[in-house]
Design a protein around this motif. Structure first.
Motif, PDB file in Angstrom:
ATOM      1  N   LYS A   1      29.342 -38.331 -68.510  1.00  0.00           N
ATOM      2  CA  LYS A   1      28.427 -37.295 -68.046  1.00  0.00           C
ATOM      3  C   LYS A   1      29.423 -36.353 -67.198  1.00  0.00           C
ATOM      4  O   LYS A   1      29.254 -35.134 -67.230  1.00  0.00           O
ATOM      5  CB  LYS A   1      27.483 -38.121 -67.012  1.00  0.00           C
ATOM      6  N   LEU A   2      30.536 -37.270 -66.391  1.00  0.00           N
ATOM      7  CA  LEU A   2      31.276 -36.280 -65.528  1.00  0.00           C
ATOM      8  C   LEU A   2      32.361 -35.249 -66.177  1.00  0.00           C
ATOM      9  O   LEU A   2      32.389 -33.996 -65.969  1.00  0.00           O
ATOM     10  CB  LEU A   2      32.096 -37.003 -64.649  1.00  0.00           C
ATOM     11  N   ALA A   3      32.627 -36.120 -67.616  1.00  0.00           N
ATOM     12  CA  ALA A   3      33.542 -35.202 -68.402  1.00  0.00           C
ATOM     13  C   ALA A   3      32.700 -33.979 -69.056  1.00  0.00           C
ATOM     14  O   ALA A   3      33.498 -33.003 -69.537  1.00  0.00           O
ATOM     15  CB  ALA A   3      33.919 -35.961 -69.652  1.00  0.00           C
ATOM     16  N   ALA A   4      31.513 -33.877 -69.186  1.00  0.00           N
ATOM     17  CA  ALA A   4      30.526 -32.833 -69.714  1.00  0.00           C
ATOM     18  C   ALA A   4      30.249 -31.631 -68.550  1.00  0.00           C
ATOM     19  O   ALA A   4      30.235 -30.572 -68.967  1.00  0.00           O
ATOM     20  CB  ALA A   4      29.238 -33.349 -70.130  1.00  0.00           C
ATOM     21  N   SER A   5      30.939 -31.896 -67.438  1.00  0.00           N
ATOM     22  CA  SER A   5      30.665 -30.956 -66.174  1.00  0.00           C
ATOM     23  C   SER A   5      31.686 -29.961 -66.027  1.00  0.00           C
ATOM     24  O   SER A   5      32.920 -30.585 -65.918  1.00  0.00           O
ATOM     25  CB  SER A   5      30.325 -31.498 -65.094  1.00  0.00           C
ATOM     26  N   ASP A   6      31.648 -28.757 -65.832  1.00  0.00           N
ATOM     27  CA  ASP A   6      33.153 -27.993 -65.564  1.00  0.00           C
ATOM     28  C   ASP A   6      33.183 -27.872 -64.095  1.00  0.00           C
ATOM     29  O   ASP A   6      34.021 -27.271 -63.509  1.00  0.00           O
ATOM     30  CB  ASP A   6      32.630 -26.551 -66.077  1.00  0.00           C
ATOM     31  N   TYR A   7      32.051 -28.543 -63.179  1.00  0.00           N
ATOM     32  CA  TYR A   7      32.134 -28.013 -61.780  1.00  0.00           C
ATOM     33  C   TYR A   7      32.436 -29.321 -60.951  1.00  0.00           C
ATOM     34  O   TYR A   7      32.186 -29.412 -59.679  1.00  0.00           O
ATOM     35  CB  TYR A   7      30.847 -27.459 -61.426  1.00  0.00           C
ATOM     36  N   VAL A   8      32.501 -30.336 -61.534  1.00  0.00           N
ATOM     37  CA  VAL A   8      32.840 -31.710 -60.738  1.00  0.00           C
ATOM     38  C   VAL A   8      34.113 -32.285 -61.112  1.00  0.00           C
ATOM     39  O   VAL A   8      34.633 -32.535 -62.163  1.00  0.00           O
ATOM     40  CB  VAL A   8      31.762 -32.768 -61.372  1.00  0.00           C
TER      41      VAL A   8
END
Ligand code: SF4
Ligand code: SF4
Length: 426
Positions: free
Chosen positions: A133-140
């Motif tokens: 899930k984290l890998a899919a976010s550009d803002y985290v």
């Protein structure tokens, strides 16, 4: 290295405050920052004091949740305010922030409101699914704490099993394809000799190494004498940073080492209350995450005007943004880059704020430490949220450390619940 490890700031956040004292004409960014900004560029927000570990040097003396912690609704209101102030990212920490049941909800809320998140974790909740899930976010962005390149050295300060937890989290991040997450290391006497190994671990996991300074804050005050690097190790660290510093973050925490030679990259400025501040779990706003003491308490986000009022108009921050006296350090030829070092380190070791840093590389701090009156007047960090289990370290209680016998295992749910009193969705 980047300034305070921050991403580029936009116009509002990087706008110097128009104080009457501000210089009419300035050349350097650091001169502008000295007078404060309309919004912090390095805002740390500790979401909870709850933590599954009991690290001996925890800067916030974390362990047990405080029942007064900000609710989900209050946290969202703070995020709304940060969005209005154009704070582009926030460093979330704790305690272990991921143990809050609303943690992911708050991360999603922040990123949906254009406030990027970098959170610090011991890795306990970074499962393969979470990593994806984290890998899919550009803002985290994620910062995993590791204070030893081997289990022996890490678990010495962070507790048995904590090395394995961190390594498992890193493996999950790597497997999920999350490159560039951070491995955050507090430099101690025990791990300075492992700098190359830390770098190798970071390279192996596609991560970026972040080295920070041990301050005598929180429980760190009780172990600082035992853990802070020796003078020759400070030199070793400086030389290593000069040789390998490219692509290593430092949070600008070693500017006192600049007196060894040329300045290290960074602001070389104590940013407390100027570009840096802390919101703690109950909403109190301090000048810096390492300065948790009434002396550096500027206000509370629950008060009228919220965080913005505290940041822009509190008496403390206004004072910190006026020119400070360098005291005895002013005559030092390295003052321009060292600036007398870290305010928090001086305060919690009982040294004058306008004198040399306790780890002054010219030895003046050591001299000043010898001359201190040990009459109980040295300020103590505020608040103790340490676990109350028999073997967990607490504020003010001497800790006996042993490389072969770490004394404080992680807290298990049956022993003590770090979320005691926490209502899900609260
Ligand atoms: S008090 Fe120390 S840690 Fe805090 S901003 Fe100043 S130099 Fe950095
Ligand atoms: S005397 Fe002060 S300015 Fe000079 S190196 Fe020491 S702490 Fe830094």
């Amino acid at each position: 290295m980047t300034i305070l490890d921050a991403p580029p700031t936009g116009t509002a956040a990087a706008t110097a405050r128009a104080t009457p004292a501000a210089p009419v004409k300035t050349q350097r960014l650091v001169d502008l920052f000295e007078y404060g900004l309309d919004s912090p560029i390095c805002l740390t927000w500790e979401l909870t004091y709850a933590c599954n570990l009991s690290c001996v040097h925890c800067l916030s003396s974390s362990g047990r949740r405080d029942p007064r912690e900000l609710s989900t609704a209050e946290c969202k209101a703070v995020i709304d305010e940060l969005e209005r102030m154009q704070v582009f990212y926030v460093n979330i920490g704790g305690g272990e922030p991921t143990v809050r049941s609303d943690f992911w909800e708050l991360v999603d809320y922040a990123t949906a409101h254009k406030v990027g998140v970098k959170f610090s974790t011991n890795g306990v909740k970074i499962t393969p699914e979470v990593a994806r899930k984290l890998a899919a976010s550009d803002y985290v962005d994620v910062q995993i704490s590791l204070d030893g390149a081997t289990a022996e050295v890490n678990d010495y300060v962070r507790g048995p099993g904590s090395y394995a937890t961190a390594m498992r989290a890193m493996q999950n991040m790597k497997d999920a394809g999350f490159t560039g997450f951070k491995i955050s290391v507090v430099c101690t006497r025990q791990n300075i000799g492992q700098l190359d190994e830390f770098k190798a671990i970071a390279d192996e996991y596609g991560a970026q190494l972040r080295l920070t300074r041990l301050r005598p804050s929180g429980r760190g005050a009780d172990v600082w004498d035992e853990l802070h690097p020796l003078p020759e190790q400070q030199r070793e660290l400086y030389d290593w940073l000069v040789a390998n510093g490219e692509n290593v973050l430092t949070g600008d925490s070693f500017f006192h080492l600049s007196a060894y030679g040329s300045a290290l990259p960074g602001l070389n400025l104590c940013g407390a209350g100027r570009v840096v501040c802390l919101i703690d779990p109950v909403g109190d706003v301090y000048a810096c995450p390492f300065a948790i003491h009434d002396e550096f308490l500027a206000g509370n986000v629950r008060s009228e005007g919220g965080f913005q009022e505290v940041w822009r108009n509190s008496e403390l921050f206004t004072r910190l943004r006026t020119p400070q006296s360098g005291g005895a350090c002013t005559s030092c030829s390295f003052f321009d880059s060292c600036k007398g070092g870290c305010m928090a380190a001086k305060f919690f070791t009982g040294l004058p704020l306008d004198g040399p840093d306790p780890e002054c590389v010219r030895g003046f701090g050591e001299e000043a430490l010898q001359k201190r009156k040990m009459d109980g007047s040295i300020p103590k960090p505020e608040g103790d949220h340490s676990h109350r289990t028999e073997r967990a370290p607490r504020r003010g209680v001497p800790v006996t450390l042993s490389l072969t016998r770490p004394a404080h295992p992680p807290v298990s749910a049956c022993e003590e619940n770090p979320l005691a009193g926490f209502t899900p969705g609260d």
